[in-house]
Design a protein around this motif. Structure first.
Motif, PDB file in Angstrom:
ATOM      1  N   HIS A 177       1.012  -1.130   0.121  1.00  0.00           N
ATOM      2  CA  HIS A 177      -0.115  -0.102  -0.126  1.00  0.00           C
ATOM      3  C   HIS A 177       0.802   1.269   0.041  1.00  0.00           C
ATOM      4  O   HIS A 177       0.722   2.156  -0.815  1.00  0.00           O
ATOM      5  N   HIS A 234      -0.234  -5.935  -7.719  1.00  0.00           N
ATOM      6  CA  HIS A 234      -1.168  -7.138  -7.685  1.00  0.00           C
ATOM      7  C   HIS A 234      -0.460  -8.253  -7.697  1.00  0.00           C
ATOM      8  O   HIS A 234      -0.560  -9.371  -7.043  1.00  0.00           O
ATOM      9  N   ALA A 274       1.319  -9.135  -4.251  1.00  0.00           N
ATOM     10  CA  ALA A 274       0.072  -9.660  -3.109  1.00  0.00           C
ATOM     11  C   ALA A 274      -0.392 -11.034  -3.587  1.00  0.00           C
ATOM     12  O   ALA A 274      -0.463 -11.713  -2.532  1.00  0.00           O
ATOM     13  N   ARG A 275      -0.772 -11.260  -4.708  1.00  0.00           N
ATOM     14  CA  ARG A 275      -1.185 -12.660  -5.154  1.00  0.00           C
ATOM     15  C   ARG A 275      -0.329 -13.740  -4.763  1.00  0.00           C
ATOM     16  O   ARG A 275      -0.546 -14.791  -4.185  1.00  0.00           O
ATOM     17  N   LEU A 281      -0.357 -14.154  -1.151  1.00  0.00           N
ATOM     18  CA  LEU A 281      -1.493 -14.884  -0.628  1.00  0.00           C
ATOM     19  C   LEU A 281      -1.414 -16.363  -1.058  1.00  0.00           C
ATOM     20  O   LEU A 281      -1.917 -17.247  -0.151  1.00  0.00           O
ATOM     21  N   MET A 312      -8.962  -8.429   5.033  1.00  0.00           N
ATOM     22  CA  MET A 312      -9.287  -8.913   3.616  1.00  0.00           C
ATOM     23  C   MET A 312     -10.541  -8.606   3.369  1.00  0.00           C
ATOM     24  O   MET A 312     -11.445  -8.827   4.471  1.00  0.00           O
ATOM     25  N   LEU A 346      -6.044  -2.891  -2.180  1.00  0.00           N
ATOM     26  CA  LEU A 346      -5.102  -3.366  -3.020  1.00  0.00           C
ATOM     27  C   LEU A 346      -5.635  -4.808  -3.272  1.00  0.00           C
ATOM     28  O   LEU A 346      -6.255  -5.549  -2.629  1.00  0.00           O
ATOM     29  N   SER A 347      -5.723  -5.106  -4.817  1.00  0.00           N
ATOM     30  CA  SER A 347      -6.439  -6.260  -5.144  1.00  0.00           C
ATOM     31  C   SER A 347      -5.375  -7.293  -5.008  1.00  0.00           C
ATOM     32  O   SER A 347      -4.064  -7.348  -5.670  1.00  0.00           O
ATOM     33  N   ALA A 348      -5.801  -8.539  -4.466  1.00  0.00           N
ATOM     34  CA  ALA A 348      -4.770  -9.441  -4.030  1.00  0.00           C
ATOM     35  C   ALA A 348      -5.013 -10.826  -5.173  1.00  0.00           C
ATOM     36  O   ALA A 348      -3.956 -11.375  -5.478  1.00  0.00           O
ATOM     37  N   GLU A 349      -6.202 -11.175  -5.347  1.00  0.00           N
ATOM     38  CA  GLU A 349      -6.530 -12.484  -5.798  1.00  0.00           C
ATOM     39  C   GLU A 349      -8.039 -12.314  -6.550  1.00  0.00           C
ATOM     40  O   GLU A 349      -9.090 -11.793  -6.006  1.00  0.00           O
ATOM     41  N   PHE A 352     -10.625 -10.871  -4.035  1.00  0.00           N
ATOM     42  CA  PHE A 352      -9.984 -10.439  -2.715  1.00  0.00           C
ATOM     43  C   PHE A 352      -9.232  -9.266  -2.544  1.00  0.00           C
ATOM     44  O   PHE A 352      -8.334  -9.221  -3.452  1.00  0.00           O
ATOM     45  N   HIS A 392      -7.254  -6.655  -0.223  1.00  0.00           N
ATOM     46  CA  HIS A 392      -6.566  -6.030   0.929  1.00  0.00           C
ATOM     47  C   HIS A 392      -6.747  -4.653   1.264  1.00  0.00           C
ATOM     48  O   HIS A 392      -6.572  -3.814   0.637  1.00  0.00           O
ATOM     49  N   ALA A 393      -7.297  -4.472   2.471  1.00  0.00           N
ATOM     50  CA  ALA A 393      -7.816  -3.182   2.829  1.00  0.00           C
ATOM     51  C   ALA A 393      -6.841  -2.624   4.006  1.00  0.00           C
ATOM     52  O   ALA A 393      -6.544  -3.514   4.810  1.00  0.00           O
TER      53      ALA A 393
END
Lengths: 101, 173
Positions: A40, A86, A89-90, A93, B96, B123-126, B133, B135-136
């Motif tokens: 972020h 992105h 982050a992916r 995860l 999330m 923030l887009s994670a998946e 999904f 992330h905030a």
């Protein structure tokens, strides 16, 4: 005060403000607790910082084409950082790294 | 706001020719001598882009509305995260969110995924099937309503009609 001086002051102000956001992004990178929160800080603060620096430089540009080139650089960085963010982050995860709460 | 052109493919070719010409002009900083070579490369780039990507329906009105929205929200996003990073108490409450996407798979969805990461606190994670999904940075301030508003704007940009509104709800997990 001439118009050129006003442009110089505006330009300097934008450049310094841009630097402040880069600094804040780095502070966030150091202080935030996990990979997601750090992303972020990096994406948002640095994109705004770069946008302000580009705006400050555009005020000094000698032609519209040079302004276009600066805008293009900002846009490319924006696209690259949005997708890199992105993907990081992916990947985190999918490795099962849970967000810090 | 459905501005259907007469020949979509002709419009696409004209638009891409114009964009690549603009790019050439920007890169060469408008040197007049460069255009003999430039014309060749603009034509080649347009042909290559048509071979690589099909025409995308998009709306000029949607684009004009999207740009100021995007600039204002990315400004807010930067200020928000800079303030949170520098405040001594580190005011974050991450978590999330799961958002049910109504946009169909494709470019509109990819575009939304990218833009979310530049908006304040998200923030887009998946993406798994139709669930995004996110992330905030602060669950107390990031809401599904903002994501739904963004989705509407992206849909207008790509001329997509969203299924009326039943599944706007997003459950937090």
């Amino acid at each position: 005060m001439s118009i050129l001086e006003v442009v110089d002051i505006v330009s300097a102000g934008l450049l310094i403000l841009g630097g402040v956001f880069f600094l804040a992004g780095t502070v966030g990178l150091l202080r935030f607790p996990d990979v997601y929160t750090r992303l972020h800080a990096l994406t948002k603060a640095d994109n705004l910082g770069l946008g302000l620096i580009v705006a400050g430089l555009a005020a000094q540009a000698e032609s519209f084409a040079a302004v276009g080139k600066l805008a293009l650089i900002w846009l490319l960085v924006l696209v690259a950082s949005a997708f890199a963010c992105h993907l990081v982050a992916r990947a985190a995860l999918r490795r099962g790294i849970g967000p810090w709460t | 706001m459905r501005l259907q052109g007469p020949l979509p493919i002709a419009r696409t070719v004209a638009l891409r020719l114009a964009l690549f010409s603009l790019l050439w002009w920007v890169l060469t900083e408008g040197q007049p001598g460069s255009w003999s070579l430039g014309a060749l490369f603009v034509a080649l780039a347009t042909a290559l882009s048509l071979a690589l990507s099909r025409p995308v329906p998009w709306s000029a009105v949607g684009f004009i509305r999207f740009v100021p929205f995007f600039l204002w929200w990315s400004l807010r996003g930067g200020v928000d995260v800079a303030w949170r990073a520098c405040a001594p108490s580190l005011p974050i409450a991450p978590g999330m969110l799961t958002y049910r996407l109504r946009l169909p798979p494709g470019r509109a969805r990819v575009f939304m995924t990218a833009v979310i990461s530049l908006l304040p606190g998200t923030l887009s994670a998946e993406i798994v099937r139709n669930s995004l999904f996110v992330h905030a940075l602060d669950q107390r301030t990031s809401s599904e309503a903002d994501l739904a508003a963004l989705e509407m704007k992206v849909a207008a940009l790509f001329r997509i009609g969203l299924s009326t509104q039943p599944s706007t709800r997003a459950e937090t997990s």
